[in-house]
Write an enzyme that holds these catalytic residues in place. Structure first.
Site, PDB file in Angstrom:
ATOM      1  N   CYS B 244      12.465 -11.196   6.271  1.00  0.00           N
ATOM      2  CA  CYS B 244      13.668 -10.804   7.003  1.00  0.00           C
ATOM      3  C   CYS B 244      14.794 -11.746   6.573  1.00  0.00           C
ATOM      4  O   CYS B 244      14.694 -12.958   6.754  1.00  0.00           O
ATOM      5  CB  CYS B 244      13.404 -10.909   8.504  1.00  0.00           C
ATOM      6  N   ASN B 253       6.074 -10.713   1.878  1.00  0.00           N
ATOM      7  CA  ASN B 253       5.010 -10.823   0.881  1.00  0.00           C
ATOM      8  C   ASN B 253       4.634 -12.274   0.653  1.00  0.00           C
ATOM      9  O   ASN B 253       5.469 -13.162   0.787  1.00  0.00           O
ATOM     10  CB  ASN B 253       5.508 -10.253  -0.454  1.00  0.00           C
TER      11      ASN B 253
END
Lengths: 307, 307
Positions: B244, B253
């Protein structure tokens, strides 16, 4: 030996945020805040907490209120508050304060030992004997952190035999428990699995805890490896306290709430109250006045940002 | 089955930063920057790279330059550039662009499937058959991400049997490889170890990769568990792209450089050039114009702050 996929059982979390976490903080944290945080951690169910250190206030001004903290917290039933000491003077002060457990430090690395406590490893071992005797004469338990167990920034990887040898010496000097410490976060999971496997094959496993730093991101993977190998006490720091305050995402100690989350998700019980633990983590964040480096705290921020 | 402490061998890293990482970025990243980053990643030795997706430019404006990217990169010897597609139209566009591998998506969770691609799981499987046939007729390889393999934010944990069943179906439809995807970072290491063990007992292990997100901090511990169980392709994102952008430390990830560091430290070879990989990570950071969430990048910042 069991498979990783069969992992089960319980772990005990040993909280070190108030000592190892706060000692890196340049800004003095108010004594009443430290006490409040220690009480919140105790309320969350933590039974082993390193609360302060009795060291020179000139060297570590953050810990100058050690005596007041020990006095304020007392010794609640079933909880062990420990204090770190690095020499006889500190041990005497700690004993006088009424704390019930001492944590001493010996390093696997000569260079690190000199830089950290200005003693050779042999001199540190001689001190360990003196402090161990002092502790026992006064009815305290005595534990030692074995720094650079997995490697040293100055000397590289520590050989497994060096670790076995130092553990043998520490136990023969009367030390009861050892924190296998990876202060610079240099261990990797295969190494942690191998060394811990070797350690529990040679010594009773209930004498050990694993003290990992997440400097290179391997903290939880190494924790998994250590628990797999049979180490069942994990040292961690609420909110991941202990990182470099000036660099975002620069974690030091592994965060208590992140370890607890991983363990409970795997079905490994920590016996802690999740909500009270997160309250303590948020309290730590408020006390420090900045975002702390735990994934669980950052998740609460993501949820807030989506609302 | 071997012990965790005996872990050895090689892993292959499949880079997904340019697709899974960038698709969350609100601000359009210049096409030439994407191409530069793809080339830097290729130069670091990455042989499997998901470079873009052929999806509606209205739905994902970041990927509107898919065609130009495929054209610019070509197909260097020994490197597989993949493109994500979610329907027939996208597959046709991707095939026309000249890309050599398609990545499709099927979810284990009905709710997630509806929200992600507005299809039921059965409808998504029907599309998989069509896209798989199209790929093969045109000489492309076809892989599928199996979303919510370890759990779904809406439906909770995914049962292992559900996963085995969907894998059976996907392979029977002609899909050649599957990315076991934990998009919401809900898996835990014991679960990953158990499920991956079950998968490699039922299917050839070289058909699988593990696609983990570090949302809850368990990304590397779960990677360790998957590699232990026999999965040898790990999907990750350079610089941990995919978090984010508005929340510090909110990783998505797992970061390629963090996985590679862990593997190489354990003596598991990735075949990558470390310095070129870090150059690519620093390039990604410059392109995005903010600190990215990888421990290796944060270490470079700590070193700078100490100098």
């Amino acid at each position: 030996m069991f498979l990783l996929s069969d992992l089960s059982g319980d772990v005990l979390i040993r909280e070190v945020g108030l000592r190892d976490g706060l000692q890196n903080e340049k800004q003095f944290v108010a004594t009443e805040d430290k006490i409040r945080l220690a009480r919140a951690l105790t309320a969350a169910g933590l039974r082993e907490i390193e609360i302060t250190s009795f060291v020179s206030p000139k060297a570590v001004p953050q810990m100058r209120d050690a005596k007041e903290i020990v006095a304020a917290l007392g010794q609640p039933e079933g909880v062990t508050y420990s204090a770190l000491v690095v020499n006889r003077r500190g041990a005497e002060d700690a004993i006088a304060s009424g704390v019930k457990e001492l944590q001493y430090v010996v390093s696997c690395s000569e260079t690190h030992s000199q830089k950290n406590v200005r003693m050779s490893v042999d001199e540190a071992l001689q001190q360990a004997a003196i402090i161990s005797d002092l502790a026992k004469e006064n009815g305290l338990t005595i534990r030692t952190a074995l720094s650079a167990t997995f490697g040293c920034p100055f000397e590289g990887k520590t050989s497994y035999d060096r670790v076995y040898d130092l553990l043998e010496k520490l136990f023969s000097l009367g030390v009861e428990r050892v924190s296998l410490s990876d202060t610079a976060g240099l261990g990797n999971p295969r190494q942690v699995a191998q060394l811990c496997q070797g350690i529990v094959a040679r010594f009773p496993e209930d004498r050990f805890s694993l003290h990992l730093h997440d400097t290179r991101g391997l903290g939880l993977a190494c924790t998994l490896a250590g628990v797999w190998a049979g180490i069942r006490v994990i040292e961690s720091s609420i909110g991941g306290l202990g990182g470099c305050p000036f660099v975002p995402n620069a974690t030091g100690n592994i965060a208590t709430e992140d370890v607890v989350y991983m363990m409970e998700e795997m079905g490994i019980s920590t016996g802690l109250d999740w909500q009270q633990l997160m309250n303590a983590a948020m309290m730590a964040e408020k006390i420090l006045g900045r975002d702390l480096n735990s994934k669980q705290l950052s998740l609460t921020r993501i949820l807030q940002c989506r609302e």
